[in-house]
Design a protein around this motif. Sequence first.
Motif, PDB file in Angstrom:
ATOM      1  N   SER A  68       0.596  -0.718  -0.091  1.00 51.22           N
ATOM      2  CA  SER A  68      -0.168   0.100   0.251  1.00 51.22           C
ATOM      3  C   SER A  68       1.034   1.112  -0.423  1.00 51.22           C
ATOM      4  CB  SER A  68      -1.512  -0.275   1.362  1.00 51.22           C
ATOM      5  OG  SER A  68      -0.337   0.038   2.065  1.00 51.22           O
ATOM      6  N   GLU A  69       1.374   1.199   0.333  1.00 52.57           N
ATOM      7  CA  GLU A  69       3.175   2.147   0.562  1.00 52.57           C
ATOM      8  C   GLU A  69       3.323   2.762  -0.668  1.00 52.57           C
ATOM      9  OE1 GLU A  69       4.435   2.372   5.569  1.00 52.57           O
ATOM     10  OE2 GLU A  69       5.804   1.441   4.255  1.00 52.57           O
ATOM     11  N   ARG A  70       4.151   1.317  -1.336  1.00 53.02           N
ATOM     12  CA  ARG A  70       4.379   1.550  -3.166  1.00 53.02           C
ATOM     13  C   ARG A  70       3.151   1.751  -3.698  1.00 53.02           C
ATOM     14  NH1 ARG A  70       5.926  -3.784  -2.312  1.00 53.02           N
ATOM     15  NH2 ARG A  70       8.456  -4.369  -1.078  1.00 53.02           N
ATOM     16  N   ARG A  71       2.109   1.734  -3.780  1.00 50.95           N
ATOM     17  CA  ARG A  71       1.683   2.287  -4.252  1.00 50.95           C
ATOM     18  C   ARG A  71       0.746   3.780  -4.170  1.00 50.95           C
ATOM     19  NH1 ARG A  71      -1.221  -2.508  -3.416  1.00 50.95           N
ATOM     20  NH2 ARG A  71      -2.239  -2.138  -1.815  1.00 50.95           N
ATOM     21  N   ALA A  72       0.948   4.129  -3.127  1.00 56.55           N
ATOM     22  CA  ALA A  72       0.668   4.983  -2.736  1.00 56.55           C
ATOM     23  C   ALA A  72       2.075   6.307  -3.018  1.00 56.55           C
ATOM     24  CB  ALA A  72       0.750   5.633  -0.806  1.00 56.55           C
ATOM     25  N   HIS A  73       3.091   6.037  -2.997  1.00 59.16           N
ATOM     26  CA  HIS A  73       4.376   5.922  -3.351  1.00 59.16           C
ATOM     27  C   HIS A  73       4.502   6.090  -5.578  1.00 59.16           C
ATOM     28  CE1 HIS A  73       8.269   7.316  -4.059  1.00 59.16           C
ATOM     29  NE2 HIS A  73       8.898   6.073  -4.673  1.00 59.16           N
ATOM     30  N   SER A  74       3.513   5.958  -5.536  1.00 59.57           N
ATOM     31  CA  SER A  74       3.582   5.465  -7.474  1.00 59.57           C
ATOM     32  C   SER A  74       2.561   6.550  -7.971  1.00 59.57           C
ATOM     33  CB  SER A  74       4.048   4.140  -8.057  1.00 59.57           C
ATOM     34  OG  SER A  74       2.883   3.131  -7.312  1.00 59.57           O
ATOM     35  N   GLN A  75       1.777   6.203  -7.032  1.00 60.09           N
ATOM     36  CA  GLN A  75       0.355   7.302  -7.212  1.00 60.09           C
ATOM     37  C   GLN A  75       0.653   8.908  -8.322  1.00 60.09           C
ATOM     38  OE1 GLN A  75      -2.325   7.882  -4.187  1.00 60.09           O
ATOM     39  NE2 GLN A  75      -3.904   8.323  -5.747  1.00 60.09           N
ATOM     40  N   GLY A  76       0.105   8.802  -8.919  1.00 59.23           N
ATOM     41  CA  GLY A  76       0.361   9.735 -10.397  1.00 59.23           C
ATOM     42  C   GLY A  76       1.615  10.114 -10.766  1.00 59.23           C
ATOM     43  N   LYS A  77       2.300   9.375 -10.720  1.00 58.47           N
ATOM     44  CA  LYS A  77       3.528   8.781 -11.604  1.00 58.47           C
ATOM     45  C   LYS A  77       3.754   8.542 -12.660  1.00 58.47           C
ATOM     46  CE  LYS A  77       6.658  10.614  -7.981  1.00 58.47           C
ATOM     47  NZ  LYS A  77       6.972  10.080  -6.944  1.00 58.47           N
ATOM     48  N   THR A  78       3.575   9.333 -13.770  1.00 59.79           N
ATOM     49  CA  THR A  78       4.003   8.518 -15.044  1.00 59.79           C
ATOM     50  C   THR A  78       4.642   7.980 -15.721  1.00 59.79           C
ATOM     51  OG1 THR A  78       4.772  10.295 -16.181  1.00 59.79           O
ATOM     52  CG2 THR A  78       2.247  11.022 -15.654  1.00 59.79           C
ATOM     53  N   ILE A  79       4.235   6.921 -16.591  1.00 62.53           N
ATOM     54  CA  ILE A  79       5.022   6.284 -17.167  1.00 62.53           C
ATOM     55  C   ILE A  79       7.010   7.070 -18.013  1.00 62.53           C
ATOM     56  CG2 ILE A  79       5.485   3.941 -18.877  1.00 62.53           C
ATOM     57  CD1 ILE A  79       3.055   2.972 -18.522  1.00 62.53           C
ATOM     58  N   GLN A  80       6.626   8.300 -18.687  1.00 62.30           N
ATOM     59  CA  GLN A  80       7.342   9.035 -18.845  1.00 62.30           C
ATOM     60  C   GLN A  80       7.785   9.354 -18.514  1.00 62.30           C
ATOM     61  OE1 GLN A  80       6.217   9.846 -22.636  1.00 62.30           O
ATOM     62  NE2 GLN A  80       8.375  11.316 -22.778  1.00 62.30           N
ATOM     63  N   ARG A 131      11.939  -4.671 -19.982  1.00 59.11           N
ATOM     64  CA  ARG A 131      12.089  -5.309 -18.594  1.00 59.11           C
ATOM     65  C   ARG A 131      13.418  -4.631 -17.494  1.00 59.11           C
ATOM     66  NH1 ARG A 131      13.145 -11.597 -19.275  1.00 59.11           N
ATOM     67  NH2 ARG A 131      14.504 -10.076 -20.599  1.00 59.11           N
ATOM     68  N   ALA A 132      14.499  -4.081 -18.148  1.00 56.26           N
ATOM     69  CA  ALA A 132      15.361  -3.124 -17.135  1.00 56.26           C
ATOM     70  C   ALA A 132      14.665  -2.621 -16.094  1.00 56.26           C
ATOM     71  CB  ALA A 132      16.541  -2.825 -18.277  1.00 56.26           C
ATOM     72  N   PHE A 133      13.989  -1.743 -17.320  1.00 59.17           N
ATOM     73  CA  PHE A 133      13.539  -0.619 -16.811  1.00 59.17           C
ATOM     74  C   PHE A 133      12.228  -0.440 -15.334  1.00 59.17           C
ATOM     75  CE2 PHE A 133       9.324   2.119 -16.704  1.00 59.17           C
ATOM     76  CZ  PHE A 133       9.728   2.927 -16.343  1.00 59.17           C
ATOM     77  N   LEU A 134      11.533  -1.525 -15.692  1.00 55.97           N
ATOM     78  CA  LEU A 134      10.723  -2.295 -14.745  1.00 55.97           C
ATOM     79  C   LEU A 134      11.225  -2.304 -13.552  1.00 55.97           C
ATOM     80  CD1 LEU A 134       7.793  -3.509 -17.387  1.00 55.97           C
ATOM     81  CD2 LEU A 134       8.059  -1.209 -16.191  1.00 55.97           C
ATOM     82  N   SER A 135      12.699  -2.968 -13.734  1.00 54.93           N
ATOM     83  CA  SER A 135      13.357  -3.784 -12.234  1.00 54.93           C
ATOM     84  C   SER A 135      13.541  -2.211 -11.609  1.00 54.93           C
ATOM     85  CB  SER A 135      14.285  -4.371 -12.825  1.00 54.93           C
ATOM     86  OG  SER A 135      14.200  -5.764 -13.550  1.00 54.93           O
ATOM     87  N   TRP A 136      14.338  -1.491 -12.298  1.00 52.29           N
ATOM     88  CA  TRP A 136      14.160  -0.597 -11.551  1.00 52.29           C
ATOM     89  C   TRP A 136      13.180   0.421 -11.605  1.00 52.29           C
ATOM     90  CZ3 TRP A 136      12.631   5.015 -12.429  1.00 52.29           C
ATOM     91  CH2 TRP A 136      13.189   5.905 -12.283  1.00 52.29           C
ATOM     92  N   CYS A 137      12.270   0.345 -11.735  1.00 55.26           N
ATOM     93  CA  CYS A 137      10.719   1.297 -10.278  1.00 55.26           C
ATOM     94  C   CYS A 137      10.559   0.086  -9.251  1.00 55.26           C
ATOM     95  CB  CYS A 137       9.390   0.475 -12.062  1.00 55.26           C
ATOM     96  SG  CYS A 137       9.672   1.492 -13.435  1.00 55.26           S
ATOM     97  N   VAL A 138      10.717  -1.338  -9.791  1.00 55.33           N
ATOM     98  CA  VAL A 138      10.509  -2.054  -8.598  1.00 55.33           C
ATOM     99  C   VAL A 138      11.329  -1.610  -7.752  1.00 55.33           C
ATOM    100  CG1 VAL A 138      10.692  -4.012  -7.607  1.00 55.33           C
ATOM    101  CG2 VAL A 138       9.834  -4.074  -9.784  1.00 55.33           C
ATOM    102  N   ARG A 139      12.686  -1.603  -7.599  1.00 61.68           N
ATOM    103  CA  ARG A 139      13.704  -0.937  -6.719  1.00 61.68           C
ATOM    104  C   ARG A 139      13.698   0.364  -6.176  1.00 61.68           C
ATOM    105  NH1 ARG A 139      17.361  -3.602 -10.431  1.00 61.68           N
ATOM    106  NH2 ARG A 139      17.737  -1.525 -11.359  1.00 61.68           N
TER     107      ARG A 139
END
Length: 380
Positions: A5-17, A95-103
Motif C-alpha cells: 500500500s505504501e508503494r502504491r501511494a508512492h507511485s500514485q500520479g507518477k506517469t510512465i513517461q 524489462r530493465a526499466f521496470l526492474s528499476w521501478c521496483v527498486r
Amino acid sequence: MSTPSERRAHSQGKTIQDAIERYLTYKIQAEGSRTTMRSPLIGFAEFCQDELSLEDIGDLEPADVRRYNEDLYDRTKIDEEISASTAQTYFAYVRAFLSWCVRDQLLETNPADTTEAMDPLPEDDGKRKTQYWSEDEREQLINYVTKRVDMALEGIIRVDRETAFRDRAIVVMLDGTGARGAELFSDPKDEKRDGLRWSDVDFEERSIEVYGKSRDYETAPFPESVHDVLERWRGLLDPPIDEWPVFPTGHYQSKREALVESIGEETVSAALEGRGDAGKTEVLDRLHREHEVPPPSISKEGVRRLMKRLTKEAGIDPDGDYDYLTLHGARRALGRDLYASGLSEKAQEALRHQSIETTHEAYSDTKMKDVSDSIDEVRD
C-alpha cells in the motif's frame, strides 16, 4: 521495508513517461546508452497511453506488457518493420526499466518478468530479416499484376476483375508511396487503424492522409504512376460514399458481421434466404451498397498472404530470409532508391521520418557503399 500500500501511494500520479526520464537521468550513466534506449522506452510509454489508456506507472500489469509484446510480434512478423532481435532488445530495455521501478518503489513486482508477458515475443533465430524490393523484382511483380488484370478481364483466370484491379492497386500503392502496411490496411487489434478510405485520397494533390506511426494523421505523397492505377481502380469500384475503404476485404464473414452490426441479423438473413440464383457474396455486396454500409478493409495479415501468393505466381524468388516480397520491403526500397540518388531529405520526407538522423541510420549501408565508391573514384 515498505508495504504494498505504501508503494502504491508512492507511485500514485507518477506517469510512465516521468519514470522513464528519471531512469535515463539517474540510472543510465553512459550518454550513448541513454540515447539508444530513449526512443524504445518512449515508444513503450506512448503505446501504454495510446493503446491501453494507461499513464500511471503503478497501474502496469503483466497483461499490459503482454499487449506491448504482441505489438512487437506484429511489427516483426506481419509488418516486417523490425527484426526479431530488435524486438527482443526493445523488450529487454523495458524489462530493465521496470526492474528499476521496483527498486525505486514505483512497482511492487516487475510485470515483465512473467510467462504471460513474454509469451508473444518473436524468437530470434540470429538472422537479420531486412528486405528491399530490388528493381528487377518490383518490375516483375508490377508487370505480373498488370497482366493479371488483363487475364481477369478476358476471363482466362478464376480471379474476378474487381479483385484483380484491387490487388494491382495494393501492389502499386506499396511500391510507390512508402506507406506502412498498418497505414493502408486494417489492424483488427487496433480500432484506430481501419484501413485507408477514399476520403483520405486527394487525387489533385496526389497525396493520401494516413494514421501514422506517430499516432497522428500524416500526409504521404504518391507519384503519377500510382495516380493512374488508383484512379482506374476507383472508377471500377465506384464507391457509393467517400468513407468506403480503398481496399475492401473479400472475406465473407467480415462483410456479414459489418452488415449485421449496422442493419441487423434479420435483414441480412432474409436477404440471403431470398437470394435466388445470386451468390451469397453478391448479396452481401449489394446490401453494403444499398444501405451505404462500408465493408471492412482488407487486413495487414490478408495483404501479407496476398503478397506471398503474388510473389509465387509471378515466379519471383527473393534473396534473403523471406521467400516473398514483404510489405515493408517496398517502403525500404523506395527510401533506398531516393537515398542512393543523393536525395536524403526527399527520402526523409517520403518515409516521414521525424529526423534526418533516422533516415541516415536506416540507410547506413547505402551510405557506406557510396563512401566506398567515392574512395575508388578518388584513388583511380
